[in-house]
Structures are given as C-alpha cells and as structure tokens.
Design a protein around this motif. Structure first.
Motif, PDB file in Angstrom:
ATOM      1  N   THR A   1      -6.098  11.864  16.764  1.00  0.00           N
ATOM      2  CA  THR A   1      -5.550  13.176  16.124  1.00  0.00           C
ATOM      3  C   THR A   1      -4.845  12.827  14.592  1.00  0.00           C
ATOM      4  OG1 THR A   1      -3.424  12.690  17.188  1.00  0.00           O
ATOM      5  CG2 THR A   1      -5.136  13.854  18.608  1.00  0.00           C
ATOM      6  N   GLU A   2      -4.526  13.921  14.245  1.00  0.00           N
ATOM      7  CA  GLU A   2      -3.639  14.086  12.938  1.00  0.00           C
ATOM      8  C   GLU A   2      -2.376  13.024  12.954  1.00  0.00           C
ATOM      9  OE1 GLU A   2      -2.621  13.926   8.818  1.00  0.00           O
ATOM     10  OE2 GLU A   2      -4.494  14.124  10.064  1.00  0.00           O
ATOM     11  N   GLU A   3      -1.892  13.347  14.502  1.00  0.00           N
ATOM     12  CA  GLU A   3      -0.667  12.424  14.650  1.00  0.00           C
ATOM     13  C   GLU A   3      -0.645  10.960  14.615  1.00  0.00           C
ATOM     14  OE1 GLU A   3       2.858  12.491  18.296  1.00  0.00           O
ATOM     15  OE2 GLU A   3       1.022  13.824  18.185  1.00  0.00           O
ATOM     16  N   ASP A   4      -2.006  10.677  15.264  1.00  0.00           N
ATOM     17  CA  ASP A   4      -2.429   9.231  15.304  1.00  0.00           C
ATOM     18  C   ASP A   4      -2.532   8.644  13.970  1.00  0.00           C
ATOM     19  OD1 ASP A   4      -2.513   9.270  18.242  1.00  0.00           O
ATOM     20  OD2 ASP A   4      -4.544   9.914  18.238  1.00  0.00           O
ATOM     21  N   ARG A   5      -3.000   9.380  12.927  1.00  0.00           N
ATOM     22  CA  ARG A   5      -3.302   8.836  11.521  1.00  0.00           C
ATOM     23  C   ARG A   5      -1.938   8.671  10.865  1.00  0.00           C
ATOM     24  NH1 ARG A   5      -8.136  11.624  12.788  1.00  0.00           N
ATOM     25  NH2 ARG A   5      -9.956  10.417  12.725  1.00  0.00           N
ATOM     26  N   GLN A   6      -1.036   9.849  11.324  1.00  0.00           N
ATOM     27  CA  GLN A   6       0.287   9.532  10.531  1.00  0.00           C
ATOM     28  C   GLN A   6       0.941   8.479  10.969  1.00  0.00           C
ATOM     29  OE1 GLN A   6       1.077  11.910   8.187  1.00  0.00           O
ATOM     30  NE2 GLN A   6       3.065  10.654   7.895  1.00  0.00           N
ATOM     31  N   HIS A   7       0.669   8.231  12.174  1.00  0.00           N
ATOM     32  CA  HIS A   7       1.316   6.794  12.664  1.00  0.00           C
ATOM     33  C   HIS A   7       0.939   5.841  11.809  1.00  0.00           C
ATOM     34  CE1 HIS A   7       3.296   4.443  15.823  1.00  0.00           C
ATOM     35  NE2 HIS A   7       2.495   3.718  15.487  1.00  0.00           N
ATOM     36  N   GLY A   8      -0.079   5.793  11.148  1.00  0.00           N
ATOM     37  CA  GLY A   8      -0.720   4.532  10.181  1.00  0.00           C
ATOM     38  C   GLY A   8       0.169   4.799   9.109  1.00  0.00           C
ATOM     39  N   ARG A   9       0.029   5.988   8.383  1.00  0.00           N
ATOM     40  CA  ARG A   9       0.782   6.183   7.312  1.00  0.00           C
ATOM     41  C   ARG A   9       1.903   5.762   7.016  1.00  0.00           C
ATOM     42  NH1 ARG A   9      -1.807  11.612   8.248  1.00  0.00           N
ATOM     43  NH2 ARG A   9      -4.166  11.558   7.406  1.00  0.00           N
ATOM     44  N   TYR A  10       3.021   5.850   8.051  1.00  0.00           N
ATOM     45  CA  TYR A  10       4.345   5.260   7.757  1.00  0.00           C
ATOM     46  C   TYR A  10       4.392   3.853   7.518  1.00  0.00           C
ATOM     47  CZ  TYR A  10       5.647   9.526  11.071  1.00  0.00           C
ATOM     48  OH  TYR A  10       5.740  10.658  11.498  1.00  0.00           O
ATOM     49  N   ASN A  11       3.182   3.071   7.525  1.00  0.00           N
ATOM     50  CA  ASN A  11       3.177   1.867   6.906  1.00  0.00           C
ATOM     51  C   ASN A  11       3.355   1.677   5.767  1.00  0.00           C
ATOM     52  OD1 ASN A  11       2.412  -0.300   9.452  1.00  0.00           O
ATOM     53  ND2 ASN A  11       1.494   1.795   9.850  1.00  0.00           N
ATOM     54  N   LEU A  12       2.995   2.926   4.960  1.00  0.00           N
ATOM     55  CA  LEU A  12       3.078   2.778   3.693  1.00  0.00           C
ATOM     56  C   LEU A  12       4.605   3.135   2.861  1.00  0.00           C
ATOM     57  CD1 LEU A  12       0.219   5.087   2.117  1.00  0.00           C
ATOM     58  CD2 LEU A  12       0.553   2.342   1.838  1.00  0.00           C
ATOM     59  N   ALA A  13       5.572   3.359   3.819  1.00  0.00           N
ATOM     60  CA  ALA A  13       6.834   3.450   3.302  1.00  0.00           C
ATOM     61  C   ALA A  13       7.336   2.265   2.602  1.00  0.00           C
ATOM     62  CB  ALA A  13       8.013   3.780   4.487  1.00  0.00           C
ATOM     63  N   ASP A  14       6.975   1.055   2.929  1.00  0.00           N
ATOM     64  CA  ASP A  14       7.734   0.081   2.342  1.00  0.00           C
ATOM     65  C   ASP A  14       6.798  -0.399   0.925  1.00  0.00           C
ATOM     66  OD1 ASP A  14       9.571  -1.394   4.348  1.00  0.00           O
ATOM     67  OD2 ASP A  14       7.686  -1.624   5.632  1.00  0.00           O
ATOM     68  N   VAL A  15       5.511  -0.103   1.309  1.00  0.00           N
ATOM     69  CA  VAL A  15       4.585  -0.028  -0.267  1.00  0.00           C
ATOM     70  C   VAL A  15       5.351   0.791  -1.248  1.00  0.00           C
ATOM     71  CG1 VAL A  15       2.308  -0.383  -1.084  1.00  0.00           C
ATOM     72  CG2 VAL A  15       2.850  -0.964   1.117  1.00  0.00           C
ATOM     73  N   THR A  16       5.593   1.995  -0.850  1.00  0.00           N
ATOM     74  CA  THR A  16       6.082   3.040  -1.678  1.00  0.00           C
ATOM     75  C   THR A  16       7.396   2.690  -2.336  1.00  0.00           C
ATOM     76  OG1 THR A  16       4.877   5.000  -0.453  1.00  0.00           O
ATOM     77  CG2 THR A  16       6.834   5.635  -1.684  1.00  0.00           C
ATOM     78  N   ALA A  17       8.412   2.291  -1.355  1.00  0.00           N
ATOM     79  CA  ALA A  17       9.555   1.779  -1.862  1.00  0.00           C
ATOM     80  C   ALA A  17       9.414   0.587  -2.875  1.00  0.00           C
ATOM     81  CB  ALA A  17      10.485   1.443  -0.667  1.00  0.00           C
ATOM     82  N   CYS A  18       8.709  -0.056  -2.698  1.00  0.00           N
ATOM     83  CA  CYS A  18       8.368  -1.314  -3.575  1.00  0.00           C
ATOM     84  C   CYS A  18       7.703  -0.624  -4.886  1.00  0.00           C
ATOM     85  CB  CYS A  18       7.442  -2.246  -3.142  1.00  0.00           C
ATOM     86  SG  CYS A  18       7.290  -3.927  -4.098  1.00  0.00           S
ATOM     87  N   ALA A  19       7.067   0.238  -4.760  1.00  0.00           N
ATOM     88  CA  ALA A  19       6.423   0.921  -6.190  1.00  0.00           C
ATOM     89  C   ALA A  19       7.258   1.333  -6.853  1.00  0.00           C
ATOM     90  CB  ALA A  19       5.161   1.811  -5.490  1.00  0.00           C
ATOM     91  N   GLU A  20       8.429   2.005  -6.280  1.00  0.00           N
ATOM     92  CA  GLU A  20       9.576   2.637  -6.960  1.00  0.00           C
ATOM     93  C   GLU A  20      10.257   1.822  -7.684  1.00  0.00           C
ATOM     94  OE1 GLU A  20      11.354   4.774  -3.644  1.00  0.00           O
ATOM     95  OE2 GLU A  20      10.120   6.384  -3.491  1.00  0.00           O
ATOM     96  N   ARG A  21      10.415   0.693  -7.148  1.00  0.00           N
ATOM     97  CA  ARG A  21      11.086  -0.352  -7.700  1.00  0.00           C
ATOM     98  C   ARG A  21      10.233  -1.011  -8.869  1.00  0.00           C
ATOM     99  NH1 ARG A  21      11.216  -4.574  -4.138  1.00  0.00           N
ATOM    100  NH2 ARG A  21      12.586  -5.878  -5.382  1.00  0.00           N
ATOM    101  N   CYS A  22       9.196  -1.253  -8.699  1.00  0.00           N
ATOM    102  CA  CYS A  22       8.291  -1.488  -9.964  1.00  0.00           C
ATOM    103  C   CYS A  22       8.366  -0.511 -11.194  1.00  0.00           C
ATOM    104  CB  CYS A  22       6.790  -1.770  -9.644  1.00  0.00           C
ATOM    105  SG  CYS A  22       6.470  -2.866  -8.381  1.00  0.00           S
TER     106      CYS A  22
END
Length: 227
Positions: free
Chosen positions: A125-146
């Motif tokens: 489901t879309e909810e299942d895939r959203q569970h995977g997208r949560y992993n990008l939070a750390d990468v997004t935060a790092c990109a913001e710092r870059c």
C-alpha cells in the motif's frame, strides 16, 4: 460445590522466531518467488510448526508486509548510527556507505523491500511505501546542513536527499545482482559516485574528494552492525 479454575497463560512467543521467519521468508521470496512462500515451507526451514507463521503475523500477506517494514527499520538503524559532525558532506557520504552496508548485510530483505517481480502476488500500500520514505529524514537533515555550510548550492533539501538515495540504490542493486566486477568493482564505483554526487550538488572537487575520503576512514571504524 465450588470449582477452582486455573487460568492458563498463553505460551510466550520466542522472540527469536519472528526475525528468523522474516529472514527465511525474504530469502525464499527473493530467490524462488511467491510460490515458495508457504507456511509448510517456512516451518520446515525454521524448524517450527505451520501455525507459528499465523501466530506471529496472521496471514502470509501480513508476513510480506512485515518484511518490508522490518527491512526499512533495519536500514533506519544503519543510517541513525551516523552522528553529525562539522563536515556535513562527509556525513552525507557516510550515510551512503551505511546504506550499502545494510543492503549487503540483508540482501534478500533489501530486494523484497523495493518490490518488483517477487512481490507480484502481494500488494504493497501507499502506507507501506511511506514507511520506507521515513528513512530519508536523516538524509534530508544532512542535506540541509550541507546547504547551510554552503557546500551544496541552495536547493530543495528533500530533492537532494532523493537524488542521493536513487544514485546509491542503483549501485547497490547492480552490486547485489553481480553486475559490478573488476575493473569497475562496487567499491570503486561507490567512491567515484559519492564524489560525483557531492560535486553535482555544488561542492568543489577538491573538497568533495577530501570529505569522501574522510567518510571512508570513519566507515572503517564502524565494523559492527548497529544494535
């Protein structure tokens, strides 16, 4: 006449059985396809009874769904093990290295996480895939710092994170498929890709090369999987 009744507590589930079922099911699904995924086959592979699958997961579809969720939870532990430092670009490169480490440590689960032909009989489901997208939070935060450090050009940090994810995912997928061999072996491709990604995001070649090398030194000290 009064009768004393004794409440019988339900048998405790072995905490080791659930992850064992997930790992075995992922291997069968990735290597042999959906037809191999049966309660009888899982019971034989794990030395349990056929009912254990339904006791832990309720249904085979829920087992597949749990495989996906558990796979992304394992990935999250790998990414969360990267602590922020003064060099945000080195941190970003290290996140890429840890992403690859998770895939190599959990190859069958990694293949199931991203669907494909092996999941043809199981709908995520879309909810299942959203569970995977949560992993990008750390990468997004790092990109913001870059970006804040002016190593990356001003841009959408979430987009930058997605570009990092798709690039490293491509290399890892080819590596797991056995397509990357000498002279373009996985390690060499990853090193070059990490530098190219940082330069493409706005960093200078010299600074990016230095930070990627630093991430390699830090990675060498992270030999054990995260708890």
């Amino acid at each position: 006449m009064l009768c004393n009744t004794v409440k019988v507590s339900p048998r405790r589930l072995d905490s080791r059985t659930r992850p064992a079922l997930i790992d075995v099911a992922a291997r069968l699904l990735a290597q042999e396809g959906p037809k191999s995924l049966s309660s009888r086959r899982l019971a034989a592979e794990t030395g349990t009874s056929t009912m254990v699958v339904y006791t832990h997961f309720g249904s085979m579809s829920e087992l597949v769904r749990e495989m996906v969720h558990d796979g992304f939870s394992r990935l999250q532990r790998y990414l969360a093990s990267v602590e922020p430092t003064a060099d945000a670009v080195a941190d970003m490169a290290l996140l890429g290295r840890r992403y690859r480490s998770n895939a190599l440590a959990n190859p069958h689960l990694y293949m199931v996480m991203f669907g494909g032909a092996s999941l043809v009989n199981f709908s995520l489901t879309e909810e299942d895939r959203q569970h995977g997208r949560y992993n990008l939070a750390d990468v997004t935060a790092c990109a913001e710092r870059c970006i804040a450090a002016r190593r990356f050009r001003p841009t959408d940090a979430d987009l930058a994170a997605h570009l990092m994810w798709t690039a490293v995912h491509g290399i890892v997928t080819m590596e797991l498929g056995g397509y990357l061999v000498s002279p373009c072996d996985p390690g060499r491709c990853l090193e070059a890709q990490l530098v190219s990604l940082m330069v493409g995001a706005g960093d200078t070649l010299e600074a990016a090369t230095r930070s990627v090398a630093m991430s390699g030194e830090r990675f060498a000290d992270m030999s054990r999987p995260p708890d």
